[in-house]
Scaffold this motif. Sequence first.
Motif, mmCIF file in Angstrom:
data_model
loop_
_atom_site.group_PDB
_atom_site.id
_atom_site.type_symbol
_atom_site.label_atom_id
_atom_site.label_comp_id
_atom_site.label_asym_id
_atom_site.label_seq_id
_atom_site.Cartn_x
_atom_site.Cartn_y
_atom_site.Cartn_z
ATOM 1 N N SER A 89 -16.626 38.951 -41.098
ATOM 2 C CA SER A 89 -15.397 38.544 -40.406
ATOM 3 C C SER A 89 -14.670 37.470 -41.203
ATOM 4 O O SER A 89 -15.241 36.842 -42.100
ATOM 5 C CB SER A 89 -15.721 38.011 -39.005
ATOM 6 O OG SER A 89 -16.227 36.700 -39.062
ATOM 7 N N ARG A 112 -10.983 38.191 -37.470
ATOM 8 C CA ARG A 112 -10.842 39.645 -37.623
ATOM 9 C C ARG A 112 -11.931 40.143 -38.561
ATOM 10 O O ARG A 112 -12.601 39.352 -39.218
ATOM 11 C CB ARG A 112 -9.457 39.981 -38.182
ATOM 12 C CG ARG A 112 -8.307 39.694 -37.227
ATOM 13 C CD ARG A 112 -7.002 39.561 -37.956
ATOM 14 N NE ARG A 112 -7.016 38.400 -38.841
ATOM 15 C CZ ARG A 112 -5.963 37.969 -39.528
ATOM 16 N NH1 ARG A 112 -4.811 38.598 -39.443
ATOM 17 N NH2 ARG A 112 -6.061 36.901 -40.311
ATOM 18 N N THR A 113 -12.087 41.441 -38.616
ATOM 19 C CA THR A 113 -13.127 42.001 -39.485
ATOM 20 C C THR A 113 -12.559 42.299 -40.867
ATOM 21 O O THR A 113 -11.479 42.853 -41.000
ATOM 22 C CB THR A 113 -13.688 43.304 -38.890
ATOM 23 O OG1 THR A 113 -12.603 44.183 -38.574
ATOM 24 C CG2 THR A 113 -14.474 43.028 -37.647
ATOM 25 N N ASP A 114 -13.314 41.926 -41.886
ATOM 26 C CA ASP A 114 -12.964 42.287 -43.250
ATOM 27 C C ASP A 114 -13.825 43.444 -43.750
ATOM 28 O O ASP A 114 -13.478 44.108 -44.703
ATOM 29 C CB ASP A 114 -13.145 41.079 -44.173
ATOM 30 C CG ASP A 114 -11.832 40.336 -44.391
ATOM 31 O OD1 ASP A 114 -10.909 40.563 -43.602
ATOM 32 O OD2 ASP A 114 -11.744 39.536 -45.337
ATOM 33 N N ARG A 133 -11.546 49.252 -42.137
ATOM 34 C CA ARG A 133 -10.975 48.564 -40.980
ATOM 35 C C ARG A 133 -9.658 49.192 -40.532
ATOM 36 O O ARG A 133 -9.240 48.997 -39.401
ATOM 37 C CB ARG A 133 -10.789 47.078 -41.284
ATOM 38 C CG ARG A 133 -9.719 46.744 -42.294
ATOM 39 C CD ARG A 133 -9.596 45.246 -42.444
ATOM 40 N NE ARG A 133 -8.383 44.860 -43.147
ATOM 41 C CZ ARG A 133 -7.970 43.598 -43.269
ATOM 42 N NH1 ARG A 133 -8.674 42.622 -42.748
ATOM 43 N NH2 ARG A 133 -6.863 43.314 -43.915
ATOM 44 N N ASP A 134 -9.003 49.963 -41.423
ATOM 45 C CA ASP A 134 -7.762 50.644 -41.049
ATOM 46 C C ASP A 134 -8.009 52.041 -40.482
ATOM 47 O O ASP A 134 -7.063 52.822 -40.316
ATOM 48 C CB ASP A 134 -6.831 50.754 -42.266
ATOM 49 C CG ASP A 134 -6.240 49.401 -42.665
ATOM 50 O OD1 ASP A 134 -6.263 48.474 -41.832
ATOM 51 O OD2 ASP A 134 -5.768 49.264 -43.821
ATOM 52 N N LYS A 157 -6.062 50.919 -34.932
ATOM 53 C CA LYS A 157 -6.955 50.664 -36.065
ATOM 54 C C LYS A 157 -8.277 50.102 -35.552
ATOM 55 O O LYS A 157 -8.315 49.392 -34.554
ATOM 56 C CB LYS A 157 -6.311 49.673 -37.033
ATOM 57 C CG LYS A 157 -5.062 50.189 -37.726
ATOM 58 C CD LYS A 157 -4.519 49.135 -38.689
ATOM 59 C CE LYS A 157 -3.263 49.634 -39.394
ATOM 60 N NZ LYS A 157 -2.727 48.632 -40.362
ATOM 61 N N ASN A 159 -9.986 47.774 -36.743
ATOM 62 C CA ASN A 159 -9.958 46.322 -36.786
ATOM 63 C C ASN A 159 -9.364 45.720 -35.512
ATOM 64 O O ASN A 159 -9.711 44.600 -35.118
ATOM 65 C CB ASN A 159 -9.151 45.860 -38.005
ATOM 66 C CG ASN A 159 -9.255 44.370 -38.243
ATOM 67 O OD1 ASN A 159 -10.319 43.792 -38.074
ATOM 68 N ND2 ASN A 159 -8.171 43.748 -38.618
ATOM 69 N N SER A 163 -10.207 42.393 -32.852
ATOM 70 C CA SER A 163 -9.207 41.380 -32.519
ATOM 71 C C SER A 163 -9.030 41.251 -31.011
ATOM 72 O O SER A 163 -8.859 40.151 -30.483
ATOM 73 C CB SER A 163 -7.862 41.735 -33.166
ATOM 74 O OG SER A 163 -7.970 41.766 -34.576
ATOM 75 N N ASP A 246 -7.782 50.137 -48.735
ATOM 76 C CA ASP A 246 -8.905 49.703 -47.901
ATOM 77 C C ASP A 246 -10.170 50.508 -48.190
ATOM 78 O O ASP A 246 -11.287 49.991 -48.115
ATOM 79 C CB ASP A 246 -8.514 49.840 -46.423
ATOM 80 C CG ASP A 246 -9.482 49.114 -45.500
ATOM 81 O OD1 ASP A 246 -10.019 48.072 -45.911
ATOM 82 O OD2 ASP A 246 -9.698 49.582 -44.368
#
Length: 362
Positions: A89, A112-114, A133-134, A157, A159, A163, A246
Amino acid sequence: MTDEVADASMEHYAGRPSSHYGSRRAHARRPKKRRRVVRAVLGLVAAVLAGAVGTYGWADTKLNRDVDLDSYGDRPPRGKGTNYLIVGSDSRDGLSQGDIKDLHAGGGGGRRTDSMIVLHTGAHGTSMVSLPRDSWVTVPGHTNPATGKTSGPTGNKLNAAFSYGGPRLLTRTIEYNTGLRIDHYAEIGFAGFVNIVDAVGGVRMCLERGIKDKKSGADLKKGCQTLNGKQALAFVRQRHQEAEGDLGRTKNQQRFLSSLAHQAAAPGTVFDPSEIYPTVNAGLDTLIVDKDTSLRDLTTLFRAVQSVSGGKGKQINVPVSGIGIPTSKGSVIKWDEKQSRRLFDELRHDRPVTMPRERPRK
């Protein structure tokens, strides 16, 4: 003793060289010396084990077990094998304002998640499946904890699930879209990531080309090099220099995670408490796990990642049918419905994964 006996005794030994007496004394000393050496070795082993056990117990009590995966209903049934959800994250907990600027971490609130990786262990080895994440997925109905507003199932998404509802909603969304039951959750923020990389002395990576990216702060040369914590964070975050965006970033993340596991398991770091302590302590401040995860589970996870880095498992990206697909939520990645369903079925039933292995880049 009488004088006669004493004289006889002296006469008995008088003809023997003096070295004979030294030999007798040496033989008497050797068993004592061996016993001292054995005691010293046993004491050292006991000290090492006590230190390791003490460090293990201390670290286990420090785990942040905030996530309750059973707090919502309608979960998939338990499958065969074990599924871990590994999340990186962008949490800035543990970072000063100077750190945030230095790491190009931005100043946005929340987290948020990376990166998101499902790691499956079972009878046929280990598989690491990256979920971009997308990814375009269905986010199940939920109540936003920040606003209290309830939403029905909607496309978005992947991600966005994190959020809107943190680890709980993210896990629920992944279970809803894959049919896999997540057994354990492990999330680490920026500070923990950087500290762990620095604690193991950096991670060696070989890059096919130089990378320069203003947003992540990446400024890396082509070729083999050892990345420190700051450089490593920039490397796994950057995507604007990747042809696949991504998707390319998820491949880099898998490569790096495997290299990190290999580096952290180098001889000399496993049984030395002075090495265990800083490495374990480095990541605990921003490590979040589910309530049923122990340090033993994290060790199993680590060994599984290490086995993949050693060529005994598979690194896979979820099969996709389209990249950069425009939607009301921006450009997304769409999974290949048929192939992804087959992949998740194989994992759920712990069958051999038929997806081709990602070819590691030198």
